[in-house]
Write a protein that holds these residues in place. Structure first.
Motif, mmCIF file in Angstrom:
data_model
loop_
_atom_site.group_PDB
_atom_site.id
_atom_site.type_symbol
_atom_site.label_atom_id
_atom_site.label_comp_id
_atom_site.label_asym_id
_atom_site.label_seq_id
_atom_site.Cartn_x
_atom_site.Cartn_y
_atom_site.Cartn_z
ATOM 1 N N VAL A 80 -13.970 -2.897 -2.648
ATOM 2 C CA VAL A 80 -14.855 -4.058 -2.733
ATOM 3 C C VAL A 80 -14.730 -4.729 -4.100
ATOM 4 O O VAL A 80 -14.657 -5.965 -4.201
ATOM 5 N N THR A 81 -14.696 -3.931 -5.154
ATOM 6 C CA THR A 81 -14.574 -4.484 -6.515
ATOM 7 C C THR A 81 -13.262 -5.230 -6.689
ATOM 8 O O THR A 81 -13.218 -6.319 -7.274
ATOM 9 N N MET A 82 -12.157 -4.651 -6.201
ATOM 10 C CA MET A 82 -10.858 -5.303 -6.316
ATOM 11 C C MET A 82 -10.817 -6.611 -5.537
ATOM 12 O O MET A 82 -10.253 -7.609 -5.996
ATOM 13 N N VAL B 157 -8.067 -9.193 -6.459
ATOM 14 C CA VAL B 157 -6.922 -8.280 -6.363
ATOM 15 C C VAL B 157 -6.921 -7.661 -4.978
ATOM 16 O O VAL B 157 -7.905 -7.051 -4.562
ATOM 17 N N ILE B 158 -5.819 -7.842 -4.252
ATOM 18 C CA ILE B 158 -5.714 -7.305 -2.898
ATOM 19 C C ILE B 158 -5.233 -5.858 -2.969
ATOM 20 O O ILE B 158 -4.145 -5.602 -3.492
ATOM 21 N N PRO B 159 -6.030 -4.904 -2.482
ATOM 22 C CA PRO B 159 -5.598 -3.505 -2.544
ATOM 23 C C PRO B 159 -4.334 -3.292 -1.717
ATOM 24 O O PRO B 159 -4.100 -3.954 -0.711
ATOM 25 N N THR C 170 0.226 -6.938 -12.920
ATOM 26 C CA THR C 170 -0.164 -7.164 -11.525
ATOM 27 C C THR C 170 -1.654 -6.998 -11.295
ATOM 28 O O THR C 170 -2.190 -7.511 -10.311
ATOM 29 N N GLY C 171 -2.339 -6.262 -12.165
ATOM 30 C CA GLY C 171 -3.748 -5.981 -11.957
ATOM 31 C C GLY C 171 -3.993 -4.837 -10.988
ATOM 32 O O GLY C 171 -5.147 -4.482 -10.725
ATOM 33 N N GLN C 172 -2.933 -4.234 -10.460
ATOM 34 C CA GLN C 172 -3.070 -3.134 -9.503
ATOM 35 C C GLN C 172 -3.114 -1.803 -10.256
ATOM 36 O O GLN C 172 -2.255 -0.946 -10.097
ATOM 37 N N ALA C 173 -4.145 -1.639 -11.086
ATOM 38 C CA ALA C 173 -4.224 -0.446 -11.937
ATOM 39 C C ALA C 173 -4.415 0.819 -11.112
ATOM 40 O O ALA C 173 -3.813 1.863 -11.419
ATOM 41 N N PHE C 174 -5.227 0.762 -10.068
ATOM 42 C CA PHE C 174 -5.486 1.956 -9.258
ATOM 43 C C PHE C 174 -4.222 2.417 -8.549
ATOM 44 O O PHE C 174 -3.880 3.606 -8.562
ATOM 45 N N GLU C 175 -3.511 1.478 -7.941
ATOM 46 C CA GLU C 175 -2.280 1.833 -7.238
ATOM 47 C C GLU C 175 -1.214 2.340 -8.213
ATOM 48 O O GLU C 175 -0.484 3.300 -7.917
#
Length: 376
Positions: free
Chosen positions: A30-32, A37-39, A336-341
């Motif tokens: 939800v935050t992304m 940012v698309i998970p 990319t902003g995809q820090a979690f991935e």
């Protein structure tokens, strides 16, 4: 039963853990989405608009992020494999020297081990990269045997140059390697493999490749670096960052391996030495044929732990500018902003690397344990 004496409690704990991970994952998603940012891992197919200074495969700005991460994996594997090999060679030599009857040699090794083991690896890496950058320019390079040059642009070493490689060339090399490996495996199974026969087989394999390459139209030569004007040309060059990282890892973990080797050798009872001397063996033969085979049962499990630490500590390369896996994944996450991935990719890759090292060493450890026989 397999679920234990309190199955209800265990089921409740499992449900609570699953629910916790679900809540965390949902909140993250939800935050992304809220920040745009698309998970997912679709970003791996997008273009990476950054350069990588050192890579084993071709890479340029505009290639996809997946290829950039592959470059990081290869760079990490390169320094980890070389680090494990060189640290083992140096560590075994230092461990044996530590037990030398020469008090000066033994004392020097002892101080080396104590200083290296009791200083942080990150501090040592800063020392080595500072030393590498303080070396003279190429035109005033420090030559070693007129074949190695130390400069602030890197370390230049001799290297083989292959020309005209083709599929028949690779086929010949592959067949020679298969024949060599088959001989070693067969000789080992029959109990006929010795150091002399193994070395002879290796020499014959190299000779076979050397004779077979010209027949396929290819050629190989050894290129030695040489000073040309204001630069050094020829051979292979190791970047200052790679040289500093490799030196730091080798020095750090060779000290730990040296202590492991020393402890392993001392675990063999003194009576083994006396019995071997009574049979007419000199110290070199006793060490090679009697002591080290028994000491390996102690040395191998502890060395495995050091290899795993070396692979993980190679991530400190980001502190001195070497483009390893952590450095490239960090850049990927920032762009990319995809820090979690990106973090998940990093965890999975390091887990695979360490499990692979552990599995290989466990196979070797089982062979060593079987050779040792059953205790009396």
């Amino acid at each position: 039963m397999w679920w234990g004496p309190r199955p209800f409690t265990q089921v409740v704990v499992i449900i609570a853990v699953v629910a916790l991970f679900y809540v965390l994952g949902h909140n993250t998603s939800v935050t992304m989405s809220r920040i745009g940012v698309i998970p997912g891992f679709g970003f791996l197919q997008r273009s990476a608009n950054f350069e990588i200074g050192e890579s084993l495969i071709a890479f340029r700005a505009g290639d996809i992020y997946a290829r950039a991460i592959l470059v990081g994996i290869l760079n990490t594997v390169k320094v980890a494999v070389l680090g494990c090999i060189l640290a083992t060679i140096l560590g075994v030599g230092l461990g044996i020297a530590r037990l030398s009857g020469n008090l000066l040699l033994s004392g020097i090794v002892r101080w080396y081990v104590e200083i290296v083991r009791n200083t942080p690896l990150l501090l040592q890496l800063f020392f080595w990269i500072s030393l590498a950058q303080a070396l003279p320019a190429p035109r005033r390079a420090l030559p070693l045997l007129d074949a190695f040059y130390l400069t602030n642009r890197g370390v230049f070493v001799p290297g083989p140059i292959f020309q005209g490689l083709s599929f028949p060339t690779l086929l010949v090399a592959g067949l020679v390697f298969v024949a060599w490996a088959t001989f070693l495996w067969t000789a080992r199974r029959q109990g006929k493999l010795t150091l002399r026969s193994g070395l002879l087989a290796g020499v014959l394999a190299v000779a076979g490749v050397a004779l077979g390459i010209p027949l396929t139209g290819a050629s190989v030569s050894l290129e030695v670096p040489a000073l040309s004007g204001f630069n050094i040309r020829g051979g292979y060059s190791l970047t200052p960052e790679f040289a500093a990282l490799l030196t730091g890892l080798v020095v750090k973990f060779s000290a730990s391996i040296a202590e492991i080797v020393r402890a392993g050798i001392q675990s063999v009872k003194r009576g083994q030495w006396e019995a071997a001397r009574a049979m007419g063996l000199h110290d070199g033969q006793i060490m090679r044929f009697i002591v080290l085979p028994q000491a390996l049962r102690v040395i191998t499990p502890l060395t495995t732990s050091n290899y795993l630490d070396l692979v993980k500590d190679s991530s400190l390369a980001v502190a001195i500018g070497y483009p390893d896996l952590v450095s490239i994944v960090n850049t990927t996450a920032n762009t990319t902003g995809q820090a979690f991935e990106a973090l998940l990719i990093l965890i999975v890759i390091y887990l695979i690397l360490n499990l692979s090292v552990s599995a290989l060493m466990n196979v070797y450890n089982r062979r060593v344990a079987l050779r040792g026989g059953r205790p009396a």
